[in-house]
Structures are given as structure tokens and as C-alpha cells.
Design an enzyme around this catalytic site. Structure first.
Site, PDB file in Angstrom:
ATOM      1  N   SER A 139       0.590   0.966  -2.150  1.00 30.75           N
ATOM      2  CA  SER A 139       0.553   0.634  -0.489  1.00 30.75           C
ATOM      3  C   SER A 139      -0.075   1.212  -0.430  1.00 30.75           C
ATOM      4  O   SER A 139       0.070   2.775  -0.804  1.00 30.75           O
ATOM      5  CB  SER A 139       2.522   0.168  -0.380  1.00 30.75           C
ATOM      6  OG  SER A 139       3.489   1.015  -0.690  1.00 30.75           O
ATOM      7  N   CYS A 140       0.760   2.407   1.395  1.00 32.45           N
ATOM      8  CA  CYS A 140       0.173   3.663   1.861  1.00 32.45           C
ATOM      9  C   CYS A 140       1.199   4.605   0.317  1.00 32.45           C
ATOM     10  O   CYS A 140       0.899   5.596   0.752  1.00 32.45           O
ATOM     11  CB  CYS A 140       0.397   3.370   2.698  1.00 32.45           C
ATOM     12  SG  CYS A 140       2.066   2.560   3.978  1.00 32.45           S
ATOM     13  N   ASN A 141       2.012   4.128   1.605  1.00 40.02           N
ATOM     14  CA  ASN A 141       3.964   4.929   0.279  1.00 40.02           C
ATOM     15  C   ASN A 141       3.415   4.645  -1.481  1.00 40.02           C
ATOM     16  O   ASN A 141       3.312   6.476  -1.820  1.00 40.02           O
ATOM     17  CB  ASN A 141       5.182   4.221   0.644  1.00 40.02           C
ATOM     18  CG  ASN A 141       5.368   4.601   1.993  1.00 40.02           C
ATOM     19  OD1 ASN A 141       5.909   6.152   1.912  1.00 40.02           O
ATOM     20  ND2 ASN A 141       5.945   3.434   2.622  1.00 40.02           N
ATOM     21  N   ARG A 168       7.401   5.252   9.024  1.00 38.43           N
ATOM     22  CA  ARG A 168       7.056   5.088  11.263  1.00 38.43           C
ATOM     23  C   ARG A 168       7.637   3.290  11.048  1.00 38.43           C
ATOM     24  O   ARG A 168       7.870   2.891   9.943  1.00 38.43           O
ATOM     25  CB  ARG A 168       5.478   5.115  10.764  1.00 38.43           C
ATOM     26  CG  ARG A 168       4.831   4.968  10.351  1.00 38.43           C
ATOM     27  CD  ARG A 168       4.669   3.220  10.598  1.00 38.43           C
ATOM     28  NE  ARG A 168       3.466   2.358   9.861  1.00 38.43           N
ATOM     29  CZ  ARG A 168       3.764   1.708   8.905  1.00 38.43           C
ATOM     30  NH1 ARG A 168       5.264   0.861   8.946  1.00 38.43           N
ATOM     31  NH2 ARG A 168       3.073   0.541   8.641  1.00 38.43           N
ATOM     32  N   HIS A 194      10.735   0.763  -4.065  1.00 42.48           N
ATOM     33  CA  HIS A 194       9.420   2.015  -3.404  1.00 42.48           C
ATOM     34  C   HIS A 194       9.299   1.956  -5.092  1.00 42.48           C
ATOM     35  O   HIS A 194       8.708   1.773  -5.567  1.00 42.48           O
ATOM     36  CB  HIS A 194       9.779   2.207  -2.373  1.00 42.48           C
ATOM     37  CG  HIS A 194      10.136   2.026  -0.963  1.00 42.48           C
ATOM     38  ND1 HIS A 194      11.040   2.460  -0.647  1.00 42.48           N
ATOM     39  CD2 HIS A 194       8.709   1.688  -0.408  1.00 42.48           C
ATOM     40  CE1 HIS A 194      11.379   1.549   1.171  1.00 42.48           C
ATOM     41  NE2 HIS A 194       9.545   0.766   1.147  1.00 42.48           N
ATOM     42  N   GLY A 195      10.445   2.282  -5.551  1.00 42.74           N
ATOM     43  CA  GLY A 195       9.945   2.527  -7.188  1.00 42.74           C
ATOM     44  C   GLY A 195       9.395   1.966  -8.015  1.00 42.74           C
ATOM     45  O   GLY A 195       8.512   2.124  -8.218  1.00 42.74           O
ATOM     46  N   HIS A 220       4.132   8.503   7.375  1.00 39.25           N
ATOM     47  CA  HIS A 220       4.988   9.110   7.100  1.00 39.25           C
ATOM     48  C   HIS A 220       5.291  10.637   6.426  1.00 39.25           C
ATOM     49  O   HIS A 220       4.372  10.865   6.346  1.00 39.25           O
ATOM     50  CB  HIS A 220       5.324   7.860   5.932  1.00 39.25           C
ATOM     51  CG  HIS A 220       4.977   6.383   6.085  1.00 39.25           C
ATOM     52  ND1 HIS A 220       5.396   5.525   6.124  1.00 39.25           N
ATOM     53  CD2 HIS A 220       4.289   5.479   5.212  1.00 39.25           C
ATOM     54  CE1 HIS A 220       5.272   4.144   6.676  1.00 39.25           C
ATOM     55  NE2 HIS A 220       4.613   4.548   5.536  1.00 39.25           N
TER      56      HIS A 220
HETATM   57  P1  NAD Z   1      -2.809  -6.171  10.076  1.00 38.41           P
HETATM   58  O1  NAD Z   1      -2.124  -6.957  10.608  1.00 38.41           O
HETATM   59  O2  NAD Z   1      -3.541  -4.897  10.937  1.00 38.41           O
HETATM   60  O3  NAD Z   1      -4.230  -7.077  10.011  1.00 38.41           O
HETATM   61  C1  NAD Z   1      -3.974  -8.000   9.320  1.00 38.41           C
HETATM   62  C2  NAD Z   1      -5.561  -9.109  10.333  1.00 38.41           C
HETATM   63  O4  NAD Z   1      -5.427  -9.731   9.060  1.00 38.41           O
HETATM   64  C3  NAD Z   1      -4.813  -9.479  11.102  1.00 38.41           C
HETATM   65  O5  NAD Z   1      -6.422  -9.457  12.240  1.00 38.41           O
HETATM   66  C4  NAD Z   1      -4.704 -11.005  10.977  1.00 38.41           C
HETATM   67  O6  NAD Z   1      -5.528 -11.397  12.667  1.00 38.41           O
HETATM   68  C5  NAD Z   1      -5.471 -11.233  10.260  1.00 38.41           C
HETATM   69  N1  NAD Z   1      -5.215 -12.678   9.636  1.00 38.41           N
HETATM   70  C6  NAD Z   1      -3.600 -12.915   9.208  1.00 38.41           C
HETATM   71  N2  NAD Z   1      -4.175 -13.866   8.711  1.00 38.41           N
HETATM   72  C7  NAD Z   1      -5.374 -14.605   8.302  1.00 38.41           C
HETATM   73  C8  NAD Z   1      -5.961 -15.557   7.349  1.00 38.41           C
HETATM   74  N3  NAD Z   1      -5.648 -15.848   6.894  1.00 38.41           N
HETATM   75  N4  NAD Z   1      -7.082 -15.330   7.532  1.00 38.41           N
HETATM   76  C9  NAD Z   1      -7.749 -13.914   7.996  1.00 38.41           C
HETATM   77  N5  NAD Z   1      -7.550 -13.019   8.793  1.00 38.41           N
HETATM   78  C10 NAD Z   1      -6.182 -13.006   8.574  1.00 38.41           C
HETATM   79  O7  NAD Z   1      -2.321  -5.224   8.534  1.00 38.41           O
HETATM   80  P2  NAD Z   1      -2.342  -4.187   7.929  1.00 38.41           P
HETATM   81  O8  NAD Z   1      -2.099  -3.539   8.646  1.00 38.41           O
HETATM   82  O9  NAD Z   1      -4.702  -3.918   8.212  1.00 38.41           O
HETATM   83  O10 NAD Z   1      -1.933  -4.941   6.603  1.00 38.41           O
HETATM   84  C11 NAD Z   1      -2.541  -5.393   5.670  1.00 38.41           C
HETATM   85  C12 NAD Z   1      -2.255  -5.130   4.440  1.00 38.41           C
HETATM   86  O11 NAD Z   1      -2.731  -3.690   3.884  1.00 38.41           O
HETATM   87  C13 NAD Z   1      -1.119  -5.901   4.211  1.00 38.41           C
HETATM   88  O12 NAD Z   1      -0.781  -5.979   3.034  1.00 38.41           O
HETATM   89  C14 NAD Z   1      -0.412  -4.552   4.419  1.00 38.41           C
HETATM   90  O13 NAD Z   1       0.653  -3.953   3.653  1.00 38.41           O
HETATM   91  C15 NAD Z   1      -1.646  -3.218   3.563  1.00 38.41           C
HETATM   92  N6  NAD Z   1      -1.456  -2.008   3.874  1.00 38.41           N
HETATM   93  C16 NAD Z   1      -0.714  -1.909   5.892  1.00 38.41           C
HETATM   94  C17 NAD Z   1      -0.820  -0.318   6.173  1.00 38.41           C
HETATM   95  C18 NAD Z   1      -0.266  -0.723   7.228  1.00 38.41           C
HETATM   96  O14 NAD Z   1       0.175   0.516   7.543  1.00 38.41           O
HETATM   97  N7  NAD Z   1      -0.748  -0.550   7.973  1.00 38.41           N
HETATM   98  C19 NAD Z   1      -0.818   0.591   5.003  1.00 38.41           C
HETATM   99  C20 NAD Z   1      -1.091   0.355   3.670  1.00 38.41           C
HETATM  100  C21 NAD Z   1      -1.621  -1.198   3.787  1.00 38.41           C
END
Ligand code: NAD
Length: 337
Positions: A139-141, A168, A194-195, A220
Site C-alpha cells: 500500500s501507499c503507507n 487522508r 499497518h505494522g 497522508h
Molecule cells: P479506484 O477505485 O480509483 O480504481 C479502481 C478501478 O477499478 C475503478 O475504475 C473501478 O471501476 C475498476 N473496477 C472495479 N471492479 C473491476 C473489475 N472487476 N475489473 C476491472 N476493473 C474494475 O481504486 P484505486 O485507488 O486505484 O485502488 C486500486 C488498488 O490500489 C487498491 O488495492 C488500493 O488499495 C491500491 N492503492 C490505492 C491507493 C490510493 O490512495 N488510491 C494508494 C496505493 C494503493
């Protein structure tokens, strides 16, 4: 040329696509979307072949006037590696699709660690992902904590880390998330999850974390206390962190007092979407006393995992070692703000 399919074109997926496009040794084979919305239109406008995932079906996209290349099944079959950037839990459901086509895949931080053989951070454990079929980019954190801990771990040894993560409430486009006027211990029970997530990268690390959620969307902020095995000076730790390509030591005196100013700084510097791929460690906050290091860092949640996904692709495809991959990623993205 490595053909990369991106399944899930949201906050992370669209940024990973743009980063892959900058690489000399990989190309975006296509991106998969579930709905024919404005983001699908942007993907086509950016020149990415579009594939349909989930329920909508090709017909709905065609009715909306958005041209598609095929279904997600086609994209997975045609790609060398897939980056799954779908919401937490969906990646795990998608794993059989990747297995059926014998296509290696990266998963993201909200998936359970068991979704993949390795939880990945380029600075900390790149080698563990070389040649693996399934890898989870943490994850980001956890990415932010791993990048900071890796040089400290290697140089001094870390006896124990304690981190308070002020998170956030949601990303800027997530109008349904909150809180909008509160400060929530989240989770209330301590220590937070998170740890243990950091321990998927550093299995022997003693770490205790607490999380809060606040009404903000920009970044964050972590408050860290780290007991080092050595007793370096404050200046030595500052120099060590200044040498890290994916850490930006926020200088004193420029008025970069918080995430708002940092994001403005990134936009002014011409960063795409105002992204900040680096950890932002406030130089003034670094303080060491009797082997206890304390500091603050800001983490841009929408983008810090993007270079890590690029490096994880190279590790899985065995295209480069850690140093070479990170150098290429850093140079092509323009790391160093
Ligand atoms: P998001 O909701 O912005 O994007 C996910 C996309 O996937 C959306 O467009 C959604 O419509 C699509 N989707 C849903 N079901 C689907 C399917 N079955 N097939 C294909 N596409 C599908 O989410 P995000 O923030 O990009 O997060 C995605 C991953 O990245 C998660 O595991 C999240 O924890 C991780 N992540 C997110 C962040 C953040 O802050 N946004 C940071 C680091 C990691």
C-alpha cells in the site's frame, strides 16, 4: 518489449499506465474498464487500447460511442504481465483469470498479502520478486514506511519502529468518503494493521502503528519514532536520507509547511496530475537523541506506488536487477523534485 495489460483504470491504474508508457522496455498493451464513463473516454484519448471488464459488456461501450478492442479476457491472454489495479478484494477474485491464461500479475496494497507470493517494495526487497508469477505491490503507507526504513535498517539496524499514520479520508474524486468534520482513530483498536503489513516486507522488524483518518484528500502524514541500534548524529541521518532517490528532503525556509504547499509545489514543477512519487521528509523534523530518531513525512497516496509497480514489472519479467530498474524508472519519470 514487455506488453503490459492494466486491469482497473482508476487512481492507480491510470497513473501506472502513464508511467509504463514512459519506459523504454515496456508498452501498454491495453487497459480494462468496467463502465463507459469519462475515464474510459480519457483512456481512449490517451491512445490506450480499451478492453471491457465486468458487467457492462462491449455493447454498452459501443452504445456510448467508445471504441473497444475486446474483453478483459482478451487483454489478459494477449499481455505478458497484467497490473491488477482494481479495488481491494477484486484482485483476489481476478487471480483465476490470470492463472487460466498463464499470465503473471501484480496486485495492489488493499489485497490480502496471501494473494501473491511476495509483497514488494523496490528499495527493500526487489530481489524476492524476480521471476515470481504473482507479486503484491504494498500500500501507499507501507511503501512510504518501507522506503524510509530500508536505509536505516541497512546502515544502523532498527530495534523498534513506532508510527502514527494521519491518513487522508479519501482521494480527491471520492466524494462519498469521510470524515468531513472529525478526527477518527481508525482503527480504534491498537496496534493498527499497518505494522503487520510492513512486516510482509521486513519480517523481522518490531513495529507498532496507530492510524487516524482526517478530513483531507491531499496526502497522508506520518509521525515516526525509530529506535536505532546505532547512535548516529542528526546530520548523519539527514545525509543518509538525502542520498535516497525516492525521498525528498523538504528544505527549511521555502514555506513547504504541509501537503497543500507540497502539492502546489509539484504542480508548479510540472508534475503530471501534481503527483509526488517521493516520500516527503521534512528536513527540520529529523532529530536523533540517544539512538531515537523522530521525523515527519508526507506520502502522496495517489502516486507513491507508481514507480514501485514499474519496478515490480521488471522484477517479474526478469528484465533488470534492482539498481538498474530503479535507475531507469527514476530517470524516465523525472524523480527528484
Ligand atoms: P479506484 O477505485 O480509483 O480504481 C479502481 C478501478 O477499478 C475503478 O475504475 C473501478 O471501476 C475498476 N473496477 C472495479 N471492479 C473491476 C473489475 N472487476 N475489473 C476491472 N476493473 C474494475 O481504486 P484505486 O485507488 O486505484 O485502488 C486500486 C488498488 O490500489 C487498491 O488495492 C488500493 O488499495 C491500491 N492503492 C490505492 C491507493 C490510493 O490512495 N488510491 C494508494 C496505493 C494503493
Amino acid at each position: 518489449m514487455l506488453h503490459v495489460g492494466i486491469n482497473g483504470y482508476g487512481t492507480i491504474g491510470k497513473r501506472v499506465a502513464d508511467a509504463v508508457r514512459e519506459q523504454p522496455d515496456m508498452t501498454v498493451h491495453g487497459v480494462a474498464k468496467t463502465s463507459p464513463d469519462h475515464v474510459a473516454e480519457s483512456a481512449v484519448a490517451a491512445g490506450y487500447p480499451l478492453y471491457v471488464a465486468g458487467g457492462s459488456g462491449v455493447g454498452e461501450f459501443e452504445t456510448a460511442g467508445i471504441a473497444v478492442e475486446g474483453t478483459v479476457d482478451d487483454m489478459v491472454a494477449e499481455s505478458d504481465v497484467v497490473v491488477d489495479a482494481t479495488p481491494g478484494g477484486v484482485g483476489e477474485q481476478n487471480r483465476p483469470l490470470y492463472e487460466d491464461h498463464d499470465t503473471p500479475a501484480l496486485f495492489q496494497g488493499a489485497e490480502d498479502a496471501s494473494v501473491a507470493e511476495t509483497s514488494f517494495n523496490a528499495r527493500a526487497n526487489y530481489a524476492e520478486a524476480i521471476g515470481e508469477e504473482y507479486v503484491r505491490v504494498v500500500s501507499c503507507n507501507t511503501t512510504g514506511l518501507s522506503r524510509l526504513l530500508a536505509p536505516l535498517y541497512e546502515t544502523y539496524g532498527v530495534e523498534r519502529a513506532r508510527a502514527t499514520l494521519v491518513r487522508r479520508g479519501g482521494d480527491p474524486d471520492q466524494y462519498c468518503r469521510g470524515p468531513i468534520n472529525d478526527i477518527l482513530p481508525d482503527p480504534v483498536s491498537l496496534p493498527s494493521h499497518h505494522g503487520p503489513d510492513v512486516q510482509t516486507v521486513f519480517p523481522d522488524l518490531s513495529i507498532h502503528t496507530a492510524g487516524l483518518k482526517v478530513p483531507a484528500t491531499l496526502m497522508h502524514v506520518h509521525s515516526l519514532n525509530i529506535s536505532l541500534q546505532g547512535d548516529p548524529t542528526t546530520e548523519a541521518v539527514r545525509d543518509l536520507l538525502a542520498d535516497e532517490d525516492r525521498i525528498f528532503l523538504v528544505p527549511e525556509g521555502l514555506g513547504l509547511d504541509g501537503p497543500g504547499a507540497l502539492k502546489e509545489f509539484a504542480r508548479d514543477a510540472g508534475r503530471p496530475r501534481g503527483d509526488i512519487w517521493e516520500n516527503c521528509v521534512w528536513a527540520e523534523s529529523i532529530h536523533v537523541e540517544d539512538g531515537e530518531l523522530s521525523l515527519f513525512q508526507g506520502i502522496h497516496q495517489e502516486s507513491d506506488v507508481v514507480p514501485e509497480n514499474v519496478d515490480a514489472l521488471r522484477a517479474v519479467a526478469e528484465l533488470a536487477d534492482a539498481e538498474e530498474s530503479m535507475a531507469t524508472t527514476n530517470e524516465t519519470l523525472g524523480m527528484g523534485i
